[in-house]
Design a protein around this motif. Structure first.
Motif, mmCIF file in Angstrom:
data_model
loop_
_atom_site.group_PDB
_atom_site.id
_atom_site.type_symbol
_atom_site.label_atom_id
_atom_site.label_comp_id
_atom_site.label_asym_id
_atom_site.label_seq_id
_atom_site.Cartn_x
_atom_site.Cartn_y
_atom_site.Cartn_z
ATOM 1 N N PHE A 62 -72.073 47.940 28.282
ATOM 2 C CA PHE A 62 -73.099 48.978 28.350
ATOM 3 C C PHE A 62 -72.685 50.085 29.315
ATOM 4 O O PHE A 62 -72.843 51.266 29.025
ATOM 5 C CB PHE A 62 -74.445 48.379 28.760
ATOM 6 C CG PHE A 62 -75.536 49.402 28.786
ATOM 7 C CD1 PHE A 62 -76.097 49.873 27.612
ATOM 8 C CD2 PHE A 62 -75.985 49.914 29.990
ATOM 9 C CE1 PHE A 62 -77.104 50.830 27.629
ATOM 10 C CE2 PHE A 62 -76.988 50.881 30.019
ATOM 11 C CZ PHE A 62 -77.541 51.334 28.837
ATOM 12 N N ARG A 63 -72.149 49.708 30.476
ATOM 13 C CA ARG A 63 -71.696 50.718 31.441
ATOM 14 C C ARG A 63 -70.578 51.576 30.865
ATOM 15 O O ARG A 63 -70.568 52.790 31.057
ATOM 16 C CB ARG A 63 -71.236 50.059 32.740
ATOM 17 C CG ARG A 63 -72.379 49.871 33.713
ATOM 18 C CD ARG A 63 -71.887 49.410 35.063
ATOM 19 N NE ARG A 63 -72.181 47.978 35.093
ATOM 20 C CZ ARG A 63 -71.366 47.021 35.486
ATOM 21 N NH1 ARG A 63 -70.197 47.306 35.953
ATOM 22 N NH2 ARG A 63 -71.730 45.772 35.454
ATOM 23 N N TYR A 97 -71.989 41.838 28.653
ATOM 24 C CA TYR A 97 -72.812 42.900 28.075
ATOM 25 C C TYR A 97 -72.973 44.073 29.036
ATOM 26 O O TYR A 97 -72.888 45.227 28.624
ATOM 27 C CB TYR A 97 -74.176 42.319 27.686
ATOM 28 C CG TYR A 97 -75.118 43.359 27.134
ATOM 29 C CD1 TYR A 97 -74.984 43.781 25.820
ATOM 30 C CD2 TYR A 97 -76.119 43.905 27.919
ATOM 31 C CE1 TYR A 97 -75.828 44.730 25.292
ATOM 32 C CE2 TYR A 97 -76.978 44.866 27.396
ATOM 33 C CZ TYR A 97 -76.828 45.271 26.091
ATOM 34 O OH TYR A 97 -77.663 46.217 25.577
ATOM 35 N N THR A 98 -73.201 43.813 30.306
ATOM 36 C CA THR A 98 -73.426 44.910 31.258
ATOM 37 C C THR A 98 -72.180 45.775 31.414
ATOM 38 O O THR A 98 -72.287 46.987 31.546
ATOM 39 C CB THR A 98 -73.868 44.382 32.637
ATOM 40 O OG1 THR A 98 -72.908 43.443 33.110
ATOM 41 C CG2 THR A 98 -75.230 43.743 32.571
ATOM 42 N N THR A 99 -71.007 45.164 31.360
ATOM 43 C CA THR A 99 -69.763 45.936 31.447
ATOM 44 C C THR A 99 -69.617 46.829 30.220
ATOM 45 O O THR A 99 -69.264 48.003 30.341
ATOM 46 C CB THR A 99 -68.551 44.992 31.566
ATOM 47 O OG1 THR A 99 -68.737 44.157 32.696
ATOM 48 C CG2 THR A 99 -67.263 45.769 31.709
#
Length: 70
Positions: free
Chosen positions: A6-7, A2-4
Motif C-alpha cells: 500500500f505504501r 500489505y502495508t508495504t
C-alpha cells in the motif's frame, strides 16, 4: 506485507499526480519510456502497449477510469 504494498502504491500515485496531468499523458510517457528502455526489438511491442493504454483509458472496469488522476 500489505502495508508495504500500500505504501509503495501510494508513493507511486503521489509521484504520478505531481508529474502528469492526465492518465493519457502517463500512458504515453510509459510507452515511450518502455520502448527506449529495452535494446531488444522483440521486447518493443509498441502496438501491444498502445492497446493496453487504450483499454486503461476507456474500459469501465479500468482503474484509470474509476480513479481520476487529479
Amino acid at each position: 506485507p500489505y502495508t508495504t504494498l500500500f505504501r509503495s502504491l501510494e508513493k507511486a500515485y503521489q509521484r504520478a499526480i505531481r508529474t502528469f496531468d492526465t492518465w493519457e499523458e502517463l500512458g504515453r510517457s510509459y510507452i515511450i519510456g518502455r520502448c527506449c528502455w529495452t535494446s531488444h526489438p522483440e521486447e518493443r511491442d509498441v502496438l501491444g502497449f498502445c492497446n493496453v493504454v487504450k483499454w486503461l483509458l476507456k474500459h469501465p472496469e479500468s482503474p484509470w477510469v474509476k480513479v481520476k488522476l487529479k
